[in-house]
Design a protein around this motif. Structure first.
Motif, PDB file in Angstrom:
ATOM      1  N   ARG A 105      64.390  77.264  34.885  1.00 36.22           N
ATOM      2  CA  ARG A 105      62.690  77.006  35.437  1.00 36.22           C
ATOM      3  C   ARG A 105      63.728  76.467  37.427  1.00 36.22           C
ATOM      4  O   ARG A 105      63.559  75.431  37.624  1.00 36.22           O
ATOM      5  N   ALA A 106      65.268  76.368  37.252  1.00 39.04           N
ATOM      6  CA  ALA A 106      65.941  76.063  38.643  1.00 39.04           C
ATOM      7  C   ALA A 106      65.452  76.503  39.897  1.00 39.04           C
ATOM      8  O   ALA A 106      65.400  75.519  40.928  1.00 39.04           O
ATOM      9  N   ALA A 107      64.373  77.351  40.136  1.00 40.57           N
ATOM     10  CA  ALA A 107      63.640  77.533  41.291  1.00 40.57           C
ATOM     11  C   ALA A 107      62.705  76.449  41.271  1.00 40.57           C
ATOM     12  O   ALA A 107      62.482  76.855  42.465  1.00 40.57           O
ATOM     13  N   GLU A 108      62.578  76.165  39.925  1.00 47.68           N
ATOM     14  CA  GLU A 108      61.045  74.970  40.418  1.00 47.68           C
ATOM     15  C   GLU A 108      62.143  73.446  40.766  1.00 47.68           C
ATOM     16  O   GLU A 108      60.592  72.291  41.498  1.00 47.68           O
TER      17      GLU A 108
ATOM     18  N   ALA B  52      68.217  71.164  40.955  1.00 50.28           N
ATOM     19  CA  ALA B  52      69.239  72.727  40.499  1.00 50.28           C
ATOM     20  C   ALA B  52      70.051  72.883  40.312  1.00 50.28           C
ATOM     21  O   ALA B  52      71.043  73.574  39.365  1.00 50.28           O
ATOM     22  N   ASP B  53      71.269  72.181  41.215  1.00 48.16           N
ATOM     23  CA  ASP B  53      72.502  72.582  41.441  1.00 48.16           C
ATOM     24  C   ASP B  53      73.793  71.989  40.494  1.00 48.16           C
ATOM     25  O   ASP B  53      74.529  71.861  39.667  1.00 48.16           O
TER      26      ASP B  53
END
Length: 488
Positions: free
Chosen positions: A249-252, A258-259
């Protein structure tokens, strides 16, 4: 050079040796007997060492030169540093009476030093090769450079997308294996041994997710590690499951988190790419807080902790050595380095890449400290941003090391005094704050020798200690005594 370099300690010199044989040979050349014309200045050490031939070996060490230590010797050895360079550095570390300060290097050393430093300047982009001072590189006209750059960028994007797909497939497989483990119960993990964990870690390496592989290997060491291991294994499995979910779910996620997830999975930027961004580089006077080596598989990993005087921020440099060789990066603990750093992306990330250096390390200062409660609050804040953080660097001020009771051993049975306690390592030790009525347990794995050295330094009162504060306790690395840094 902006000032004279601080002398290294014998321990820092030995950390450069490529192998044990070189350490032993270098020690034999540490006395002043075989050396003539030894001196140091302008960030370099030089001397001539009598050998078996008629001519002495000419040895010179560039202590920094903008790119880390460098060595040149007229001996036939292919090791770097050779035994003569190690012996010269040990002689220099011995004090002012052995290697005198002052004067410039002899001609045979000066030429090599000048060439090396000019190459470092060109590599750092300060002056393109053959360009006058102040000139900047211009793109060549009519060479198709723009088209080549676009093609390389497109190829890099394609490789990144393919790697992301492999990591996602590996993460899905890992989730399934964690679910199977929990459905079958943790009780059987001890009987199954380490092989299933290693096999799972190898699958993550194939999926190009080295961060996941490293965490799986850590899981494999928990079963059978002592009382309460099922609880520890469950907690670490939960953190690994959280990391896998974060990757999917990194895009969210917010950009910093996320980094962090990408970094924990094993996706990192190249140091050259970080340092290429001028706005990302931070120049400061960086105090070298500690240097620690650890064996991780076939690699020796060196961690160097820094603290910026102006930015008031910690930084972590990583250096690697393979095949039994020591990592190249070596900075004297307690010294100050005028240099540029670039931090890797991530929530509260402290890892940095070392860029341009402006001179050799100079004598340092005692860093500002914090109390026990402040250190714990800082670590708690770190966990909010990075749930997978093992620890947080901090400088504890005004603390006293407190050994366990003379009548109690690590398992609660009767002890036999000081000698019994010394053999326990960190078990039962604490760092107590005199003005807060609070204390931190010392982290497991801390050596008994380091603890008793710290206790001796505190004989006259509370001390300032740098280390890492985490869920396992506080791991002390360096103490300050009378303004001088003492590695533990």
């Amino acid at each position: 050079m902006g000032g004279q370099a601080v002398r290294w300690t014998a321990e820092q010199v030995m950390a450069l040796a490529p192998d044990d044989a070189s350490r032993r040979a270098g020690n034999k050349l540490a006395p002043p007997g075989p050396w003539t014309e030894a001196g140091w200045g302008d960030g370099a050490v030089w001397g001539q060492c009598k050998g078996s031939g008629s001519k002495p070996y000419q040895t010179v060490v560039d202590l920094d030169g903008g790119q880390g230590p460098g060595y040149r010797c007229s001996c036939p050895s292919r090791k770097f540093p050779c035994k003569h360079a190690l012996g010269l550095l040990l002689l220099w570390a011995g004090g002012e009476t052995t290697v005198a300060e002052g004067g410039g290097p002899p001609e045979w050393a000066d030429g090599w030093l000048g060439d090396r430093r000019r190459r470092a300047e060109r590599k750092a982009g300060r002056a393109p090769a053959g360009a006058p001072d102040g000139a900047e590189a211009e793109p060549a006209a009519g060479t198709g450079q723009g088209a080549d750059d676009e093609a390389r960028a497109e190829a890099a994007h394609r490789r990144a997308a393919q790697r992301a797909e492999r990591i996602t497939a590996g993460a899905q497989e890992l989730e399934q294996r964690l679910a199977d483990l929990l459905r079958g119960g943790l009780a059987g993990a001890e009987q199954r041994g380490y092989a299933p964990w290693e096999e799972m870690a190898a699958r993550m390496v194939d999926a190009q997710a080295p961060g996941l592989a490293a965490r799986i290997r850590e899981l494999g060491a928990i079963p059978g590690s002592g009382e309460g291991w099922p609880g520890r294994l469950l907690a670490e499995c939960a953190l690994l499951h959280l990391l896998v979910g974060g990757w999917r779910r990194a895009a969210e996620l917010p950009a910093p988190l996320a980094d962090t997830v990408r970094t924990r999975v094993g996706l990192t930027l190249e140091a050259a790419d970080l340092l290429a961004e001028k706005q990302a580089r931070v120049r400061d006077e960086w105090l070298v807080l500690a240097q620690r080596d650890a064996e991780e598989g076939r690699l020796t990993v060196r961690r160097v902790w820094l603290y910026g005087r102006t930015v008031e921020r910690h930084a972590l440099l990583l250096s690697y050595g393979a095949g039994g060789r020591a990592p190249e990066l070596a900075l004297p603990v307690g010294s100050v380095l005028d240099a540029e750093l670039a931090y890797y992306p991530g929530s509260g990330s402290l890892r940095a890449a070392l860029g341009q250096r402006y001179g050799a390390p100079l004598p340092g200062f005692q860093p500002p400290g914090a109390g026990v409660r402040e250190a714990l609050e800082d670590y708690a804040g770190t966990l909010r941003e990075d749930p997978w953080a093992e620890s947080r660097p901090c400088v504890l001020e005004g603390v006293l090391p407190v050994p366990p009771s003379a009548t109690e051993t690590a398992d609660g049975t009767a002890g036999s005094g000081q000698s019994g306690r010394a053999g326990q390592g960190a078990a039962g030790w604490q760092l107590a704050a005199m003005d807060e009525e609070s204390a931190l347990p010392v982290a497991p794995g801390t050596g008994a020798a380091a603890l008793w050295r710290l206790l001796a330094l505190s004989a006259e009162g509370p001390v300032t200690v740098f280390g890492e504060c985490g869920h396992r306790g506080f791991a002390p690395h360096t103490a300050w005594h009378e303004g001088r840094a003492v590695p533990l």
